[in-house]
Design a protein around this motif. Structure first.
Motif, PDB file in Angstrom:
ATOM      1  N   LEU A 115      -6.844  -8.486  18.284  1.00 39.91           N
ATOM      2  CA  LEU A 115      -5.471  -8.898  18.874  1.00 39.91           C
ATOM      3  C   LEU A 115      -5.518  -9.970  19.706  1.00 39.91           C
ATOM      4  O   LEU A 115      -4.813 -11.046  19.747  1.00 39.91           O
ATOM      5  N   ALA A 116      -6.358  -9.504  21.005  1.00 39.97           N
ATOM      6  CA  ALA A 116      -6.353 -10.399  22.104  1.00 39.97           C
ATOM      7  C   ALA A 116      -7.003 -11.845  21.752  1.00 39.97           C
ATOM      8  O   ALA A 116      -6.491 -12.740  22.500  1.00 39.97           O
ATOM      9  N   ALA A 117      -8.074 -11.832  20.954  1.00 38.95           N
ATOM     10  CA  ALA A 117      -8.740 -13.151  20.649  1.00 38.95           C
ATOM     11  C   ALA A 117      -7.989 -13.931  19.416  1.00 38.95           C
ATOM     12  O   ALA A 117      -8.435 -15.164  19.258  1.00 38.95           O
ATOM     13  N   GLY A 118      -6.980 -13.373  19.050  1.00 35.02           N
ATOM     14  CA  GLY A 118      -6.269 -14.189  17.797  1.00 35.02           C
ATOM     15  C   GLY A 118      -7.103 -14.086  16.519  1.00 35.02           C
ATOM     16  O   GLY A 118      -6.718 -14.844  15.675  1.00 35.02           O
ATOM     17  N   LEU A 119      -7.963 -13.110  16.328  1.00 35.28           N
ATOM     18  CA  LEU A 119      -8.523 -12.951  15.101  1.00 35.28           C
ATOM     19  C   LEU A 119      -7.991 -11.982  13.988  1.00 35.28           C
ATOM     20  O   LEU A 119      -8.291 -12.016  12.895  1.00 35.28           O
ATOM     21  N   TRP A 120      -6.774 -11.491  14.507  1.00 36.36           N
ATOM     22  CA  TRP A 120      -6.050 -10.449  13.544  1.00 36.36           C
ATOM     23  C   TRP A 120      -4.695 -10.354  13.889  1.00 36.36           C
ATOM     24  O   TRP A 120      -4.160 -10.370  15.106  1.00 36.36           O
ATOM     25  N   SER A 121      -3.876 -10.496  13.058  1.00 37.24           N
ATOM     26  CA  SER A 121      -2.365 -10.255  13.202  1.00 37.24           C
ATOM     27  C   SER A 121      -1.920  -9.902  11.884  1.00 37.24           C
ATOM     28  O   SER A 121      -2.285 -10.261  10.742  1.00 37.24           O
ATOM     29  N   ARG A 122      -0.958  -8.800  12.015  1.00 40.38           N
ATOM     30  CA  ARG A 122      -0.402  -8.468  10.828  1.00 40.38           C
ATOM     31  C   ARG A 122       0.928  -7.751  10.908  1.00 40.38           C
ATOM     32  O   ARG A 122       1.444  -6.930  11.959  1.00 40.38           O
ATOM     33  N   THR A 123       2.005  -8.492  10.311  1.00 46.49           N
ATOM     34  CA  THR A 123       3.367  -7.857  10.323  1.00 46.49           C
ATOM     35  C   THR A 123       3.546  -7.063   9.027  1.00 46.49           C
ATOM     36  O   THR A 123       3.568  -7.605   7.945  1.00 46.49           O
ATOM     37  N   ARG A 124       4.238  -5.887   9.288  1.00 48.00           N
ATOM     38  CA  ARG A 124       4.528  -5.129   8.364  1.00 48.00           C
ATOM     39  C   ARG A 124       5.728  -5.045   7.689  1.00 48.00           C
ATOM     40  O   ARG A 124       6.851  -5.459   8.649  1.00 48.00           O
ATOM     41  N   LYS A 125       5.950  -5.232   6.495  1.00 51.23           N
ATOM     42  CA  LYS A 125       7.274  -5.422   5.956  1.00 51.23           C
ATOM     43  C   LYS A 125       7.775  -4.108   5.705  1.00 51.23           C
ATOM     44  O   LYS A 125       7.384  -3.341   4.662  1.00 51.23           O
ATOM     45  N   ARG A 126       8.946  -3.821   6.366  1.00 51.19           N
ATOM     46  CA  ARG A 126       9.323  -2.390   6.061  1.00 51.19           C
ATOM     47  C   ARG A 126      10.215  -2.261   4.779  1.00 51.19           C
ATOM     48  O   ARG A 126      11.035  -3.227   4.346  1.00 51.19           O
ATOM     49  N   SER A 127      10.066  -1.318   3.937  1.00 50.10           N
ATOM     50  CA  SER A 127      10.571  -0.925   2.723  1.00 50.10           C
ATOM     51  C   SER A 127      11.581   0.220   2.995  1.00 50.10           C
ATOM     52  O   SER A 127      11.534   1.166   3.966  1.00 50.10           O
ATOM     53  N   PRO A 128      12.563   0.397   1.962  1.00 53.69           N
ATOM     54  CA  PRO A 128      13.638   1.685   2.271  1.00 53.69           C
ATOM     55  C   PRO A 128      12.844   2.909   2.033  1.00 53.69           C
ATOM     56  O   PRO A 128      11.564   3.056   1.277  1.00 53.69           O
ATOM     57  N   TYR A 129      13.021   3.962   2.892  1.00 52.81           N
ATOM     58  CA  TYR A 129      12.254   5.190   2.891  1.00 52.81           C
ATOM     59  C   TYR A 129      12.780   5.752   1.647  1.00 52.81           C
ATOM     60  O   TYR A 129      13.823   5.749   0.888  1.00 52.81           O
ATOM     61  N   ARG A 130      11.517   6.408   0.915  1.00 53.36           N
ATOM     62  CA  ARG A 130      11.621   7.200  -0.366  1.00 53.36           C
ATOM     63  C   ARG A 130      10.645   8.488   0.094  1.00 53.36           C
ATOM     64  O   ARG A 130       9.565   8.052   0.242  1.00 53.36           O
ATOM     65  N   ARG A 131      11.277   9.585  -0.503  1.00 53.01           N
ATOM     66  CA  ARG A 131      10.389  10.509  -0.443  1.00 53.01           C
ATOM     67  C   ARG A 131       9.145  10.799  -1.484  1.00 53.01           C
ATOM     68  O   ARG A 131       9.723  10.496  -2.548  1.00 53.01           O
ATOM     69  N   ARG A 132       8.035  11.051  -1.016  1.00 55.12           N
ATOM     70  CA  ARG A 132       6.886  10.883  -2.072  1.00 55.12           C
ATOM     71  C   ARG A 132       7.074  12.229  -2.700  1.00 55.12           C
ATOM     72  O   ARG A 132       7.362  13.314  -2.068  1.00 55.12           O
ATOM     73  N   ARG A 133       6.304  12.130  -3.913  1.00 54.99           N
ATOM     74  CA  ARG A 133       6.397  13.212  -4.676  1.00 54.99           C
ATOM     75  C   ARG A 133       5.017  13.916  -4.174  1.00 54.99           C
ATOM     76  O   ARG A 133       4.277  13.583  -3.833  1.00 54.99           O
ATOM     77  N   GLU A 134       5.233  15.388  -4.300  1.00 60.48           N
ATOM     78  CA  GLU A 134       4.013  16.274  -3.704  1.00 60.48           C
ATOM     79  C   GLU A 134       2.927  16.046  -4.820  1.00 60.48           C
ATOM     80  O   GLU A 134       3.105  15.919  -5.888  1.00 60.48           O
ATOM     81  N   ARG A 135       1.755  16.049  -4.238  1.00 60.79           N
ATOM     82  CA  ARG A 135       0.689  15.844  -5.063  1.00 60.79           C
ATOM     83  C   ARG A 135       0.425  17.253  -6.100  1.00 60.79           C
ATOM     84  O   ARG A 135       0.953  18.537  -5.554  1.00 60.79           O
ATOM     85  N   LYS A 136      -0.263  17.054  -7.116  1.00 59.77           N
ATOM     86  CA  LYS A 136      -0.552  18.309  -7.953  1.00 59.77           C
ATOM     87  C   LYS A 136      -1.662  19.078  -7.183  1.00 59.77           C
ATOM     88  O   LYS A 136      -2.360  18.489  -6.188  1.00 59.77           O
ATOM     89  N   ALA A 137      -1.675  20.279  -7.541  1.00 64.36           N
ATOM     90  CA  ALA A 137      -2.492  21.027  -6.769  1.00 64.36           C
ATOM     91  C   ALA A 137      -4.052  21.299  -7.407  1.00 64.36           C
ATOM     92  O   ALA A 137      -4.915  21.578  -6.670  1.00 64.36           O
ATOM     93  N   HIS A 138      -4.248  20.795  -8.576  1.00 61.73           N
ATOM     94  CA  HIS A 138      -5.353  21.012  -8.937  1.00 61.73           C
ATOM     95  C   HIS A 138      -6.109  19.883  -9.569  1.00 61.73           C
ATOM     96  O   HIS A 138      -5.330  18.719  -9.911  1.00 61.73           O
ATOM     97  N   PHE A 139      -7.237  19.601  -9.451  1.00 60.78           N
ATOM     98  CA  PHE A 139      -8.221  18.399  -9.893  1.00 60.78           C
ATOM     99  C   PHE A 139      -8.327  18.460 -11.194  1.00 60.78           C
ATOM    100  O   PHE A 139      -8.578  19.388 -12.018  1.00 60.78           O
ATOM    101  N   GLY A 140      -7.815  17.385 -11.872  1.00 57.89           N
ATOM    102  CA  GLY A 140      -7.773  17.228 -13.275  1.00 57.89           C
ATOM    103  C   GLY A 140      -6.361  17.498 -13.760  1.00 57.89           C
ATOM    104  O   GLY A 140      -6.136  17.511 -15.175  1.00 57.89           O
ATOM    105  N   GLU A 141      -5.417  17.930 -13.145  1.00 55.29           N
ATOM    106  CA  GLU A 141      -4.268  18.479 -13.689  1.00 55.29           C
ATOM    107  C   GLU A 141      -3.329  17.134 -14.062  1.00 55.29           C
ATOM    108  O   GLU A 141      -2.420  17.251 -15.246  1.00 55.29           O
ATOM    109  N   LEU A 142      -3.426  16.054 -13.235  1.00 51.43           N
ATOM    110  CA  LEU A 142      -2.835  14.720 -13.806  1.00 51.43           C
ATOM    111  C   LEU A 142      -3.542  13.639 -13.014  1.00 51.43           C
ATOM    112  O   LEU A 142      -4.025  13.577 -11.904  1.00 51.43           O
ATOM    113  N   VAL A 143      -3.794  12.585 -13.991  1.00 46.41           N
ATOM    114  CA  VAL A 143      -4.671  11.608 -13.567  1.00 46.41           C
ATOM    115  C   VAL A 143      -3.857  10.256 -13.775  1.00 46.41           C
ATOM    116  O   VAL A 143      -3.171  10.026 -14.997  1.00 46.41           O
TER     117      VAL A 143
END
Length: 449
Positions: A115-143
């Motif tokens: 950032l100080a050397a000007g080699l990286w800059s990133r502007t984040r685009k904010r999106s409306p907040y949405r609640r994430r769906r909870e992950r499934k509990a078991h491996f292979g339950e939903l792919v």
């Protein structure tokens, strides 16, 4: 000075003015009484500036040397910099510095330097907040299954599709490149998943007609489930397909696409890979193992919901196209603008009967009649035309038998008029004769003694 140091200066000023005891000042400053005496001593000698921390403004003892910092930034500028869509991010650059250049630097430190050397800059685009769906509990339950079209090879190759499978509970991923998101591309990545982990319980897809389709009018009336070819294959293995109504509903795999578009593109450039075969080899040999090692997480439950392939089930007979076709009068089956002449054999299907045509991923065709494999020979359209034109009469369908000409009608009659020999007239005459005989018999019986 910090806010805490300014607050301490105000408290000690009250102590110096005699309006507050030192013990109460220690309570207000949340320090011990001995520490309050030390602070008050420095305040009386140096004033408020004596409360400032002695290390303020000094460099860190763990700071990198300026020459080393310049050398690392020079490597980043030479190998991992470029245009906005080409340069490496701080995290990915730190990984490659460690693996390729033997330079170990924390990604947060490298981010500040870039950032100080000007080699990286990133502007984040904010999106409306949405609640994430909870992950499934078991491996292979939903792919989750989805394809991402992108310039994966940049200007070195055409745009292609990365078809990815992501486990909802663990984030474990696998995928393959293909030119388009077709049924065979989906079959290839699903077979790779089944071979590695087993049969999952459900697939979370979008509404592409490869996976799901709307029902026909007949299916609406009969309440039959509309299945695509891919849906029928999954149904045979007991895999349920759940279509998502929006990209946000399958947000985990959408964010997974963003990760690949940031990291995988640069890795393919480093390897100078420009074709699908080499890219798929790189995915299987290196990329997915490294990606899962870094981003996968343990599931909430240790139980694995994958099931083994049932005994007697061959995946080659499951993952193939299936269509019904009608046999023509000369025992030719047409499928996908191809013509197959069924050879003479026992229990050959009769003309106009229904057969099942199966097409494998490699293009092999199998024709079955009543679950028996039929031998056939593929014909070209021109060969079939000549064969039908020169076929003997015995091999051609028999023309319909002509019927005898209908006798001409008699002269027109008035309404109610009938011919004397009309069947209706015969029936009436017979009925009249029968009734007359019955009357004569009764009269004769009455005249007998």
């Amino acid at each position: 000075m910090s806010t805490r140091e300014l607050t301490r200066a105000g408290v000690l000023a009250r102590v110096a003015a005699g309006t507050l005891t030192l013990g109460s000042a220690a309570t207000l400053m949340a320090v011990s009484y001995r520490q309050a005496k030390r602070l008050y001593r420095r305040y009386r000698v140096e004033g408020a500036k004596g409360l400032k921390h002695r290390s303020a403004g000094r460099g860190s003892n763990a700071a990198r040397d300026d020459a080393e910092r310049a050398r690392i930034l020079a490597v980043v500028r030479e190998k991992y910099s470029g245009a906005v869509d080409e340069r490496f991010g701080p995290t990915l650059a730190a990984e490659h510095l460690a693996s390729e250049d033997g330079v170990h630097v924390h990604h947060d430190t490298l981010r500040r330097w870039m950032l100080a050397a000007g080699l990286w800059s990133r502007t984040r685009k904010r999106s409306p907040y949405r609640r994430r769906r909870e992950r499934k509990a078991h491996f292979g339950e939903l792919v989750q299954l989805d394809g991402s079209f992108h310039r994966w090879f940049e200007q070195r190759g055409a745009e292609s599709c990365l078809l990815t499978l992501v486990d909802d509970a663990t984030g474990r991923s696998t995928g393959r490149f293909s030119a388009q998101e077709t049924i065979w591309a989906a079959v290839a990545v699903l077979r790779a998943w089944i071979g590695a982990y087993g049969i999952p319980q459900a697939l979370y897809t979008d509404w592409k007609n490869v996976y799901v389709r709307p029902p026909t009018e007949e299916e609406r009336l009969t309440q039959a489930e509309p299945l695509t070819q891919f849906g029928r294959m999954c149904a045979q293995l007991g895999i349920r397909i759940i279509p998502a109504s929006s990209p946000q509903a399958k947000g985990r795999i959408e964010r997974n696409h963003g990760t690949h578009q940031d990291r995988l593109v640069r890795k393919l450039r480093r390897k100078a890979i420009a074709d699908l075969a080499a890219a798929n080899g790189f995915l299987e040999a290196e990329y997915w193992a490294e990606h899962n090692r870094r981003f996968a997480r343990p599931p909430a439950s240790p139980d694995d919901f994958h099931v083994a392939i049932p005994r007697g089930v061959r995946l080659d007979t499951v993952f193939r196209l299936e269509e019904k076709r009608t046999v023509s009068n000369d025992w030719v089956v047409r499928y996908d603008n191809r013509y197959f002449q069924i050879e003479r054999q026992s229990q050959r299907p009769p003309a106009r009967s229904i057969v099942q045509v199966y097409e494998a991923a490699d293009g092999q065709i199998e024709i079955r009649y009543r679950n028996r494999v039929m031998r056939y020979q593929e014909l070209s359209a021109e060969t079939l035309r000549v064969q039908r034109a020169t076929a003997p009469a015995t091999d051609r369908p028999a023309p319909p038998t002509p019927t005898a000409p209908r006798p001409p009608l008699g002269p027109p009659r008035r309404r109610g008029q009938q011919h004397a020999d009309h069947p209706w007239h015969h029936a009436v005459t017979q009925r009249r004769d029968y009734l007359q005989l019955a009357r004569d018999r009764r009269a004769w019986e009455r005249g007998q003694p």
